[in-house]
Design a protein around this motif. Structure first.
Motif, PDB file in Angstrom:
ATOM      1  N   LEU A 114      50.420  29.669  32.931  1.00  0.00           N
ATOM      2  CA  LEU A 114      50.874  30.929  32.340  1.00  0.00           C
ATOM      3  C   LEU A 114      50.470  31.031  30.874  1.00  0.00           C
ATOM      4  CD1 LEU A 114      54.466  31.142  33.898  1.00  0.00           C
ATOM      5  CD2 LEU A 114      52.391  32.344  34.643  1.00  0.00           C
ATOM      6  N   ALA A 115      50.572  29.921  30.148  1.00  0.00           N
ATOM      7  CA  ALA A 115      50.224  29.935  28.727  1.00  0.00           C
ATOM      8  C   ALA A 115      48.741  30.204  28.519  1.00  0.00           C
ATOM      9  CB  ALA A 115      50.612  28.600  28.089  1.00  0.00           C
ATOM     10  N   ILE A 116      47.889  29.579  29.330  1.00  0.00           N
ATOM     11  CA  ILE A 116      46.451  29.775  29.181  1.00  0.00           C
ATOM     12  C   ILE A 116      46.056  31.193  29.554  1.00  0.00           C
ATOM     13  CG2 ILE A 116      44.194  29.104  30.109  1.00  0.00           C
ATOM     14  CD1 ILE A 116      45.226  26.243  30.261  1.00  0.00           C
ATOM     15  N   VAL A 117      46.574  31.688  30.667  1.00  0.00           N
ATOM     16  CA  VAL A 117      46.248  33.058  31.080  1.00  0.00           C
ATOM     17  C   VAL A 117      46.677  34.048  29.996  1.00  0.00           C
ATOM     18  CG1 VAL A 117      46.767  34.877  32.742  1.00  0.00           C
ATOM     19  CG2 VAL A 117      46.300  32.564  33.550  1.00  0.00           C
ATOM     20  N   GLY A 118      47.871  33.864  29.461  1.00  0.00           N
ATOM     21  CA  GLY A 118      48.357  34.779  28.444  1.00  0.00           C
ATOM     22  C   GLY A 118      47.549  34.714  27.159  1.00  0.00           C
ATOM     23  N   TRP A 119      47.299  33.504  26.659  1.00  0.00           N
ATOM     24  CA  TRP A 119      46.578  33.339  25.395  1.00  0.00           C
ATOM     25  C   TRP A 119      45.145  33.855  25.485  1.00  0.00           C
ATOM     26  CZ3 TRP A 119      46.761  32.768  20.397  1.00  0.00           C
ATOM     27  CH2 TRP A 119      45.674  32.235  19.703  1.00  0.00           C
ATOM     28  N   VAL A 120      44.438  33.451  26.513  1.00  0.00           N
ATOM     29  CA  VAL A 120      43.041  33.851  26.635  1.00  0.00           C
ATOM     30  C   VAL A 120      42.927  35.350  26.915  1.00  0.00           C
ATOM     31  CG1 VAL A 120      40.874  33.453  27.873  1.00  0.00           C
ATOM     32  CG2 VAL A 120      42.378  31.539  27.395  1.00  0.00           C
ATOM     33  N   SER A 121      43.859  35.895  27.676  1.00  0.00           N
ATOM     34  CA  SER A 121      43.830  37.335  27.944  1.00  0.00           C
ATOM     35  C   SER A 121      44.030  38.136  26.667  1.00  0.00           C
ATOM     36  CB  SER A 121      44.910  37.703  28.967  1.00  0.00           C
ATOM     37  OG  SER A 121      44.653  37.093  30.221  1.00  0.00           O
ATOM     38  N   VAL A 122      44.981  37.709  25.839  1.00  0.00           N
ATOM     39  CA  VAL A 122      45.251  38.428  24.595  1.00  0.00           C
ATOM     40  C   VAL A 122      44.075  38.329  23.632  1.00  0.00           C
ATOM     41  CG1 VAL A 122      46.678  38.427  22.504  1.00  0.00           C
ATOM     42  CG2 VAL A 122      47.752  38.285  24.762  1.00  0.00           C
ATOM     43  N   THR A 123      43.500  37.139  23.494  1.00  0.00           N
ATOM     44  CA  THR A 123      42.438  36.937  22.504  1.00  0.00           C
ATOM     45  C   THR A 123      41.075  37.408  23.011  1.00  0.00           C
ATOM     46  OG1 THR A 123      42.264  34.631  23.301  1.00  0.00           O
ATOM     47  CG2 THR A 123      43.607  35.040  21.342  1.00  0.00           C
ATOM     48  N   MET A 124      40.608  36.848  24.096  1.00  0.00           N
ATOM     49  CA  MET A 124      39.274  37.191  24.589  1.00  0.00           C
ATOM     50  C   MET A 124      39.253  38.574  25.226  1.00  0.00           C
ATOM     51  SD  MET A 124      37.380  34.736  23.608  1.00  0.00           S
ATOM     52  CE  MET A 124      35.867  35.209  24.451  1.00  0.00           C
ATOM     53  N   GLY A 125      40.335  38.955  25.903  1.00  0.00           N
ATOM     54  CA  GLY A 125      40.398  40.309  26.457  1.00  0.00           C
ATOM     55  C   GLY A 125      40.303  41.357  25.359  1.00  0.00           C
ATOM     56  N   THR A 126      41.018  41.111  24.272  1.00  0.00           N
ATOM     57  CA  THR A 126      40.956  42.043  23.141  1.00  0.00           C
ATOM     58  C   THR A 126      39.570  42.071  22.519  1.00  0.00           C
ATOM     59  OG1 THR A 126      43.307  41.667  22.660  1.00  0.00           O
ATOM     60  CG2 THR A 126      41.937  42.595  20.890  1.00  0.00           C
ATOM     61  N   LEU A 127      38.952  40.904  22.367  1.00  0.00           N
ATOM     62  CA  LEU A 127      37.609  40.851  21.784  1.00  0.00           C
ATOM     63  C   LEU A 127      36.609  41.628  22.630  1.00  0.00           C
ATOM     64  CD1 LEU A 127      35.572  39.715  19.702  1.00  0.00           C
ATOM     65  CD2 LEU A 127      35.293  37.749  21.236  1.00  0.00           C
ATOM     66  N   PHE A 128      36.602  41.402  23.937  1.00  0.00           N
ATOM     67  CA  PHE A 128      35.654  42.116  24.799  1.00  0.00           C
ATOM     68  C   PHE A 128      35.937  43.621  24.801  1.00  0.00           C
ATOM     69  CE2 PHE A 128      34.970  37.909  27.000  1.00  0.00           C
ATOM     70  CZ  PHE A 128      33.620  37.814  26.691  1.00  0.00           C
ATOM     71  N   TRP A 129      37.206  44.007  24.744  1.00  0.00           N
ATOM     72  CA  TRP A 129      37.550  45.430  24.686  1.00  0.00           C
ATOM     73  C   TRP A 129      37.023  46.062  23.400  1.00  0.00           C
ATOM     74  CZ3 TRP A 129      40.804  48.290  21.425  1.00  0.00           C
ATOM     75  CH2 TRP A 129      41.092  49.590  21.853  1.00  0.00           C
ATOM     76  N   LEU A 130      37.163  45.358  22.282  1.00  0.00           N
ATOM     77  CA  LEU A 130      36.653  45.870  21.011  1.00  0.00           C
ATOM     78  C   LEU A 130      35.126  45.986  21.036  1.00  0.00           C
ATOM     79  CD1 LEU A 130      38.897  43.977  18.442  1.00  0.00           C
ATOM     80  CD2 LEU A 130      38.929  46.427  18.962  1.00  0.00           C
TER      81      LEU A 130
END
Length: 496
Positions: A427-443
Motif C-alpha cells: 500500500l505504501a509503495i502504490v500510494g507513494w509512487v502514484s502520487v509522485t510519478m503519476g503527478t509527474l507524468f500528468w504534468l
C-alpha cells in the motif's frame, strides 16, 4: 590485542616462558598482532570483493534490459529504446550520486528520508564503503529501466530524461530508505519494528520491481495505447517485437545478473552462523538464495509455456521469457528466507499472476509493450505477499538476527504480523509512487512533453528523434520478411 576470539598479552605469556621473558613475550605478541590484523584486512577485502562483483552483475542487467526492450519493440524504435537504457544508467549515476544515495542511506536520519552523504560528502564511513554505493546505484537504475519499457514507442525523448532523473534521484531512494535503511520506518533493522517484525523485502520485489512497475503503469496509462494497438471495435491488435533473438539474449543476461541481485543482497559473505569453523554460514545462505531464485524463475517459465499453449495454442517465446522474469521478480523479496520447495510455489503463482494481469490489461485497453507494469508491479506484489506466507523461522533469524522471536511466515506457523507488514509495504509503495510519478507524468502530459505526435509515432522515433535506423537491410529483405509473416498468419496454428 584480540581478534577472532584469540588474545595475546605479555602478562599471559610471562608465566609460560619463565623469568626475564618479557621481551620474548612482547615479541611473540607483536607477531600475533600483525597476523591477526592481516586476517581482519583479508576479511574486509573478501567481503568488499564479493559486494563489488555483485554490483557488476547487477549493472550487467542493464545490457539485459536494453536487449530485451530492443527485441520487444518494432524495428523503427530500436535505437530509441536502447538509448533510453543507456541514459537510465548515465542519468541515474549522476542524480543518485548527488541526491539519491543520501536520501536512501544518509544516516543518522529520520524514518522517512536520509539527510547525509550528498555527493558522497564525508564518505566512506565504517558502515559504508564505495562498493556499497555502487551496488545501490545499480539497483536504482534497474528501477528506471523497468519504467522505460512501459512507455516505449510513443514517448518524447525529453520525457525519459526528466522521469529517469526524478525516479533515481528522489522517488526510488525514499522507498529504499523506508525498507532498507536501518532508520526506515518499516525496516527489519529498525529499533521500533513495524508490527514487531518490519518488512522483509530482501532484494526488492517491492523496493525495485513494484516502484518501476507502478511508475510505468502511470506513464502508460496517462499516455494511452500506441496507435493501432486496439482496433475500432476495441479488440487487441498484436504488435510483435522485431527480434526474438534479442529478447532471448536480454532474458539470459537478466537471469545471469539476478545472481548478483538476489544473493548479492547479503552484502558480505564471510560470516559464520553460530560457532566458527562450521561448514554452514552466510556462504550457505547465499547458495540457497541462488537456488530459490533459479527454481522460481524456472517454474514460472514452464508454467507460462504450458499455460499459454492451452490458452492460445502457441509455444510463445516472448511469453515464456516474460514468465521467467516474472518468477524472478516475485522471489526477489523472500529469496533468502524461504525453502527451495516454496520457491516453486512462488514461480507457479507468479506465472498466473502475469497471465491474469495481461488479460486484464487487454480488457481495459492498457498498452505496455514490455508488460513491465504487469510483470514487475503484479509479480512484485505477489512476491511480497508470498514472503509473508512462506518465510521460515530459522532463515529469518539467520538473515535478520538481533530480535528474538521475530515473526515469520503465516503458513509456516509464524502468525500474521509479518504478512500484515508486507501488506502495508504494498500500500505504501502504490500510494507513494502514484502520487509522485503519476503527478509527474500528468504534468508532462499537460505541458505536451510526454507523447509524440501521430506523424512521429507512425514514422518511428529512430528517424524522427535520432536521425537514422538501427539496421541497414539489403533491398527487398524487409518487405519479404513482412510478406512471409502475413502469409503465415493466415494459416492455422500448428497442431500440438
Amino acid at each position: 590485542m584480540a581478534a577472532a576470539g584469540f588474545s595475546c598479552s605479555a602478562a599471559d605469556l610471562n608465566p609460560l616462558l619463565g623469568a626475564n621473558s618479557t621481551a620474548a613475550a612482547e615479541y611473540i605478541c607483536s607477531g600475533f598482532d600483525a597476523v591477526a590484523s592481516k586476517f581482519v584486512d583479508t576479511g574486509y577485502a573478501i567481503d568488499n570483493t564479493y559486494l563489488l562483483f555483485s554490483a557488476y552483475l547487477v549493472f550487467a542487467m542493464q545490457l539485459g534490459f536494453a536487449m530485451l526492450c530492443a527485441g520487444s519493440v518494432r524495428v523503427k524504435n530500436t535505437m530509441n529504446i536502447m538509448l533510453t537504457n543507456v541514459l537510465d544508467a548515465a542519468t541515474g549515476g549522476v542524480f543518485y550520486y548527488l541526491f539519491g544515495f543520501a536520501f536512501a542511506f544518509g544516516a543518522p536520519s529520520n524514518g522517512f528520508i536520509g539527510k547525509h552523504f550528498f555527493a558522497l560528502h564525508e564518505y566512506p564511513t565504517a558502515s559504508f564503503d564505495y562498493g556499497y554505493f555502487l551496488y545501490q546505484w545499480a539497483f536504482a537504475i534497474a528501477a528506471a529501466g523497468i519504467t522505460s519499457g512501459s512507455i516505449a514507442e510513443r514517448t518524447q525523448f525529453v520525457s525519459y530524461l526528466i522521469y529517469s532523473s526524478f525516479l533515481t534521484g528522489f522517488v526510488y531512494p525514499i522507498v529504499s530508505h523506508w525498507f532498507w535503511s536501518a532508520d526506515g520506518w518499516a525496516s527489519p533493522a529498525a529499533s521500533d519494528l513495524l508490527f514487531g517484525s518490519g518488512v522483509i523485502d530482501f532484494a526488492g520485489s517491492g523496493v525495485v520491481h513494484m516502484v518501476g512497475g507502478i511508475a510505468g503503469f502511470w506513464g502508460a496509462f496517462i499516455e494511452g495505447p500506441r496507435m493501432g494497438r486496439f482496433d475500432h471495435a476495441g479488440r487487441a491488435v498484436s504488435m510483435r517485437g522485431h527480434s526474438g533473438t534479442l529478447v532471448v539474449l536480454g532474458t539470459f543476461m537478466l537471469w545471469f545478473g539476478w545472481y548478483g541481485f538476489n544473493p548479492g543482497s547479503f552484502l558480505n559473505i564471510l560470516k559464520a552462523y553460530g560457532e566458527s569453523g562450521s561448514y554452514y554460514g552466510q556462504w550457505s545462505a547465499i547458495g540457497r538464495t541462488a537456488v530459490t531464485t533459479t527454481l522460481a524463475g524456472s517454474t514460472a517459465a514452464l508454467t507460462t509455456l504450458f499455460g499459454k499453449r492451452l490458452l492460445s495454442g502457441h509455444w510463445n517465446l516472448t511469453d515464456v521469457c516474460n514468465g521467467l522474469l516474472g518468477g524472478f521478480a516475485a522471489i526477489t523479496s523472500g529469496c533468502s528466507v524461504v525453502e527451495p520447495w516454496a520457491a516453486i510455489i512462488c514461480g507457479f503463482v507468479a506465472a498466473w499472476v502475469l497471465i491474469g494481469f495481461n488479460k486484464l490489461a487487454e480488457k481495459l485497453k492498457f498498452d505496455d509493450p514490455l508488460e513491465a507494469a504487469q510483470l514487475h508491479g503484479g509479480c512484485g506484489a505477489w512476491g511480497i505477499l508470498f514472503t509473508g506466507l512462506f518465510a521460515t523461522k530459522a532463515y529469518v533469524n539467520e538473515v535478520y538476527p538481533g530480535q528474538p522471536d521475530r515473526p515469520y511466515g503465516l503458513f509456516m506457523g509464524g502468525g500474521g504480523k509479518l504478512f500484515a507488514a508486507q501488506i502495508i509495504q504494498i500500500l505504501a509503495i502504490v500510494g507513494w509512487v502514484s502520487v509522485t510519478m503519476g503527478t509527474l507524468f500528468w504534468l508532462l502530459h499537460k505541458l505536451k512533453l510526454l507523447r509524440l505526435s501521430q506523424e512521429e509515432e507512425m514514422a518511428g522515433l529512430d528517424l524522427t528523434s535520432h536521425g537514422g535506423v538501427a539496421y541497414e537491410y539489403t533491398n527487398g529483405y524487409a518487405a519479404e520478411v513482412e510478406n512471409q509473416r502475413n502469409r503465415f498468419e493466415m494459416k492455422s496454428p500448428a497442431a500440438f
